[in-house]
Write a protein that holds these residues in place. Structure first.
Motif, PDB file in Angstrom:
ATOM      1  N   ALA A  10      -0.383   6.733   7.477  1.00 27.22           N
ATOM      2  CA  ALA A  10      -1.600   6.388   7.337  1.00 27.22           C
ATOM      3  C   ALA A  10      -0.799   4.790   7.796  1.00 27.22           C
ATOM      4  O   ALA A  10      -1.608   3.630   6.948  1.00 27.22           O
ATOM      5  N   THR A  11      -0.253   4.995   7.696  1.00 26.93           N
ATOM      6  CA  THR A  11       1.265   2.956   8.451  1.00 26.93           C
ATOM      7  C   THR A  11      -0.373   2.322   8.755  1.00 26.93           C
ATOM      8  O   THR A  11      -0.308   0.719   8.589  1.00 26.93           O
ATOM      9  N   GLY A  12      -0.724   2.894  10.422  1.00 31.32           N
ATOM     10  CA  GLY A  12      -1.256   1.919  10.544  1.00 31.32           C
ATOM     11  C   GLY A  12      -3.081   2.126  10.232  1.00 31.32           C
ATOM     12  O   GLY A  12      -3.500   0.695  10.789  1.00 31.32           O
ATOM     13  N   MET A  13      -3.282   3.113   9.735  1.00 31.68           N
ATOM     14  CA  MET A  13      -4.931   3.201   8.699  1.00 31.68           C
ATOM     15  C   MET A  13      -4.433   2.138   7.705  1.00 31.68           C
ATOM     16  O   MET A  13      -5.732   0.829   7.428  1.00 31.68           O
ATOM     17  N   VAL A  14      -3.523   1.145   7.526  1.00 28.83           N
ATOM     18  CA  VAL A  14      -3.683   0.715   6.504  1.00 28.83           C
ATOM     19  C   VAL A  14      -3.219  -1.032   6.572  1.00 28.83           C
ATOM     20  O   VAL A  14      -3.403  -1.791   5.681  1.00 28.83           O
ATOM     21  N   ALA A  66     -17.401   0.779   3.459  1.00 31.69           N
ATOM     22  CA  ALA A  66     -17.556   2.251   3.825  1.00 31.69           C
ATOM     23  C   ALA A  66     -16.915   2.880   5.120  1.00 31.69           C
ATOM     24  O   ALA A  66     -17.226   4.241   5.099  1.00 31.69           O
ATOM     25  N   SER A  67     -15.892   2.017   5.848  1.00 33.75           N
ATOM     26  CA  SER A  67     -14.689   2.596   6.746  1.00 33.75           C
ATOM     27  C   SER A  67     -13.789   3.147   5.849  1.00 33.75           C
ATOM     28  O   SER A  67     -13.086   4.294   6.083  1.00 33.75           O
ATOM     29  N   THR A  68     -13.974   2.782   5.169  1.00 35.31           N
ATOM     30  CA  THR A  68     -12.313   3.526   3.971  1.00 35.31           C
ATOM     31  C   THR A  68     -13.005   4.833   3.229  1.00 35.31           C
ATOM     32  O   THR A  68     -12.230   5.859   3.458  1.00 35.31           O
ATOM     33  N   LEU A  69     -14.267   4.345   2.700  1.00 33.04           N
ATOM     34  CA  LEU A  69     -14.700   5.768   2.094  1.00 33.04           C
ATOM     35  C   LEU A  69     -14.930   7.023   2.836  1.00 33.04           C
ATOM     36  O   LEU A  69     -14.644   8.408   3.301  1.00 33.04           O
ATOM     37  N   THR A  70     -14.660   6.579   4.333  1.00 31.70           N
ATOM     38  CA  THR A  70     -15.578   7.604   5.249  1.00 31.70           C
ATOM     39  C   THR A  70     -14.652   8.365   5.429  1.00 31.70           C
ATOM     40  O   THR A  70     -13.667   9.290   6.147  1.00 31.70           O
ATOM     41  N   THR A  71     -12.854   7.401   5.825  1.00 31.77           N
ATOM     42  CA  THR A  71     -11.362   8.394   5.791  1.00 31.77           C
ATOM     43  C   THR A  71     -11.057   9.181   4.622  1.00 31.77           C
ATOM     44  O   THR A  71     -10.947   9.779   5.328  1.00 31.77           O
ATOM     45  N   ALA A 102      -3.223   6.284   0.246  1.00 31.91           N
ATOM     46  CA  ALA A 102      -2.778   4.924   0.684  1.00 31.91           C
ATOM     47  C   ALA A 102      -3.516   3.972   1.542  1.00 31.91           C
ATOM     48  O   ALA A 102      -3.896   2.980   1.327  1.00 31.91           O
ATOM     49  N   VAL A 103      -4.735   4.504   2.108  1.00 33.40           N
ATOM     50  CA  VAL A 103      -6.354   3.692   2.612  1.00 33.40           C
ATOM     51  C   VAL A 103      -6.881   2.881   1.703  1.00 33.40           C
ATOM     52  O   VAL A 103      -6.742   1.804   1.322  1.00 33.40           O
ATOM     53  N   LEU A 104      -7.205   4.022  -0.078  1.00 32.23           N
ATOM     54  CA  LEU A 104      -7.668   3.331  -1.173  1.00 32.23           C
ATOM     55  C   LEU A 104      -7.485   2.045  -1.113  1.00 32.23           C
ATOM     56  O   LEU A 104      -7.303   1.032  -1.558  1.00 32.23           O
ATOM     57  N   LEU A 105      -5.446   1.927  -0.787  1.00 27.68           N
ATOM     58  CA  LEU A 105      -4.867   0.759  -2.042  1.00 27.68           C
ATOM     59  C   LEU A 105      -4.668   0.063  -0.822  1.00 27.68           C
ATOM     60  O   LEU A 105      -4.966  -1.412  -1.541  1.00 27.68           O
ATOM     61  N   SER A 141       0.623  -1.429  -0.103  1.00 28.34           N
ATOM     62  CA  SER A 141       0.083   0.067   0.229  1.00 28.34           C
ATOM     63  C   SER A 141       1.058   1.087   0.029  1.00 28.34           C
ATOM     64  O   SER A 141       0.261   1.870  -0.987  1.00 28.34           O
ATOM     65  N   VAL A 142       2.136   1.428   0.841  1.00 25.89           N
ATOM     66  CA  VAL A 142       2.883   2.733   1.214  1.00 25.89           C
ATOM     67  C   VAL A 142       3.365   2.100  -0.341  1.00 25.89           C
ATOM     68  O   VAL A 142       3.540   3.533  -0.745  1.00 25.89           O
ATOM     69  N   VAL A 143       4.090   1.572  -0.853  1.00 25.64           N
ATOM     70  CA  VAL A 143       4.865   2.077  -1.951  1.00 25.64           C
ATOM     71  C   VAL A 143       3.746   2.261  -3.049  1.00 25.64           C
ATOM     72  O   VAL A 143       4.830   3.134  -3.527  1.00 25.64           O
ATOM     73  N   THR A 144       3.316   1.297  -3.276  1.00 25.34           N
ATOM     74  CA  THR A 144       2.052   1.915  -4.405  1.00 25.34           C
ATOM     75  C   THR A 144       1.792   3.441  -4.657  1.00 25.34           C
ATOM     76  O   THR A 144       1.770   3.701  -5.363  1.00 25.34           O
TER      77      THR A 144
END
Length: 627
Positions: A395-399, A437-442, A470-473, A369-372
């Motif tokens: 975002a590291t903790g979120m992914v 839903a959780s990701t789109l909220t973030t 990063a969260v979407l990935l 997620s982070v590298v992409t």
């Protein structure tokens, strides 16, 4: 979902996609321009006009006022500020946020063409768009020499500056501390009075003679010749032979009333390094260039100049300020924080999941997620800076969240007795809507930042992009990579040394059971009375507000980094000459040099207030104590 089933049944395709994502992400990472903070494009245009030799009042009346009359009519103009100093007028035009600066610049140029009454000896007005790339040099270079500064100044103008400007990524090079060579015509007031000649007549004669005049063309046979009369001065004796006027049938030459000799322009800018006069060069980065790469090429060019071109000639280029040192320290700090965050996340997952196979599956989500994310940053034209890396650290903790939710549900289906493939399919399909839903909220929290045009929006847009991408990935990884790996390697019981890992943390089970029992008992006690519930909720809210008020840090625009630099602005009375200001600076330099913690000092003496600076040694980086 068909996507989940496709990924579970085609692991090779998924692995190839992961490898390609990591490959292109790594390439994008090394191609991203590196700088301290994001480029901020302020809606400002500066109009500068030089009127040498004029006092501030004359500059204001003859230049600034006339320009402002026309510039006030520029479209979308929000504010106009002007400064008139000796020999120079500066007008700053501030436009509404979101205004097109290219159109505004054309409008400003058009209005400047309508200005009338400007003195003929004033230089043409220059317009300059303002952004952070053009304001702050990435390097300061001091030229130390055993020869006269004015002799080296010609070498700087003709050789050094052009070579530095040709370095890839360099936008411009400022130069200070030398005096340009010029011809001085020193008038003899007695000789002029005896012949009743005015200064205006002398000036008009020199201007009249110092030009080439076209003579049209001449056809001769089959050839056509273009004719011109050469009149520009090429030798100092030609100025002496200029006729001012004919007096009583005898011409009056410049040599009769003046002395002509080569000299240098008046000093209006002095640079000193460690109490010695020097020449200073400020190197500006071209917009979009990688600061680290530009500095690397710049150092190679300086090394070539010192080692080959000027070796043994008494000229040495010394880089006294390198922005990449502070950039590398800042980026290293943020990068280390990202590494620590990833490590701590894996350790926490290891403590609570106690399954090596589970940790391996979840840990895949972080680098992918982070590298992409760097691919999208490069595609959107962003840069790698402390704001971007801070967003990735957040975002590291979120992914990890989406991957943990999917993995835990797949693990639950395995405990129900299902095979790996079926558990992976059912577990991922069951929760995909919830994590979406959780990701789109973030993401929705950061989307408004994209539409903010002001300076803060430009500054924090990188952090919003980094976290959102990063969260979407991580959502895509959780629904594709995690089910695929779970269908292959997820085990309910670890074997060998990993099995002992599950039993070695038995206290966590006991702690978890006690914690759940305590929370359950507390909730049961609260549900027995409405008053208890209200009291607890009120106490939590008021306690949170009190803690937020008590621990709130002081408000500031950006954190103040420690660059081991101290700047001092010396305010002098109006009318002080450059020589007098230099005497004051020399007195202060002796006091600065007496401080052991200071590595080197520099001073810039200008028409306005001089500026002094001190570079503190890294082992004495407490600037508050130094002050």
């Amino acid at each position: 979902m068909k996507l989940i089933e496709f990924c579970v049944r085609n692991p090779v395709t998924v692995l190839v996609g992961v490898l390609l994502a990591l490959l292109f992400g790594g390439i994008a990472l090394f191609r991203l321009p590196v700088q301290m903070i994001p480029t901020i494009d302020r809606p400002e245009i500066t109009v500068e006009t030089e009127y040498r030799g004029a006092s501030p009042l004359e500059v204001e009346q003859e230049i600034t006022d006339r320009l402002e009359e026309q510039l006030n009519a520029v479209e979308s103009l929000r504010e106009i500020n002007s400064t008139s100093i000796e020999g120079k007028s500066s007008i700053v035009l501030k436009f509404d946020w979101g205004a097109n600066k290219d159109i505004a610049r054309l409008d400003v140029s058009e209005k400047l063409g309508l200005v009338t009454g400007i003195p003929p000896d004033a230089e043409e007005s220059r317009t300059r768009a303002v952004n952070t790339d053009e304001e702050s040099p990435i390097a300061w270079i001091i030229i130390e020499t055993t020869s006269s500064l004015n002799e080296v100044w010609e070498e700087v103008e003709d050789v050094i500056v052009p070579r530095l400007e040709r370095v890839t990524g360099v936008g411009a090079v400022w130069r200070f501390g030398g005096q340009d060579r010029e011809v001085h015509v020193t008038l003899d007031s007695r000789a002029m009075a005896a012949r009743e000649i005015t200064i205006r007549e002398v000036r008009q004669a020199i201007v009249r003679e110092n030009r080439n005049i076209k003579g049209g063309d001449l056809s001769e046979g089959k050839r056509r010749h273009v004719i011109r009369t050469l009149g520009q001065f090429t030798d100092i004796s030609q100025i002496e032979d200029v006729i001012v006027r004919h007096d009583r049938n005898r011409p009056v030459y410049i040599r009769d009333i003046a002395r002509v000799a080569f000299g240098h322009e008046d000093r209006d800018f002095v640079v000193r390094i460690n109490a010695r006069p020097a020449i200073g060069l400020g190197v500006l980065r071209r917009s979009g260039a990688n600061t680290v790469e530009v500095m690397k090429r710049l150092k190679e060019e300086i090394s070539y100049l010192n080692g080959k071109l000027y070796k043994g000639r008494g000229i040495h280029l010394n880089m006294v300020y390198d922005e990449t040192e502070y950039i590398n320290d800042s980026l290293s700090l943020v990068t280390n924080n990202i590494f620590y965050a990833v490590s701590l996340a894996i350790v926490v997952l290891l403590l609570f999941l106690r399954s090596i196979s589970s940790i391996l599956i979840v840990a895949v989500a972080i680098p992918v997620s982070v590298v992409t994310t760097f691919v999208f940053l490069s595609g959107l034209g962003r840069t790698l800076n402390i704001i971007t890396l801070a967003g990735l650290a957040f975002a590291t903790g979120m992914v990890v969240d989406n991957a943990v939710v999917v993995l835990e549900n797949i693990f639950r289906h395995r405990e129900m007795g299902k095979e790996r493939f079926q558990a992976a399919l059912d577990g991922a399909k069951e929760v995909w809507g919830a994590i979406l839903a959780s990701t789109l909220t973030t993401v929705a929290v950061f989307v408004p930042v994209f539409f903010v045009q002001q300076e803060t929006g430009q500054l924090f847009r990188d952090i919003a992009i980094a976290i959102s991408v990063a969260v979407l990935l991580s959502l895509i990884v959780a629904l594709t990579v995690v089910p695929m790996f779970s269908a292959r390697i997820l085990s309910l019981r670890e074997r060998g040394p990993f099995r002992s890992l599950q039993t070695s943390f038995g206290f966590l089970d006991r702690f978890g059971s006690a914690f759940v029992s305590g929370i359950g008992g507390l909730l049961a006690w609260l549900n027995q009375s409405t008053l208890r519930r209200l009291a607890v909720v009120t106490g939590i809210v008021l306690g949170s507000l009190a803690m937020a008020y008590g621990f709130a840090p002081p408000l500031d625009y950006l954190p103040q980094g420690n660059r081991n630099l101290i700047f001092v602005v010396v305010k002098t009375p109006p009318g002080f000459s450059t020589d007098r200001k230099e005497e004051i600076i020399k007195t202060l330099e002796s006091r600065f040099l007496a401080v052991q913690e200071i590595d080197r000092i520099f001073a810039v003496i200008r028409i306005d207030n001089p500026i002094m600076g001190a570079v503190v040694k890294r082992e004495h980086a407490d600037l508050n104590g130094m002050r």
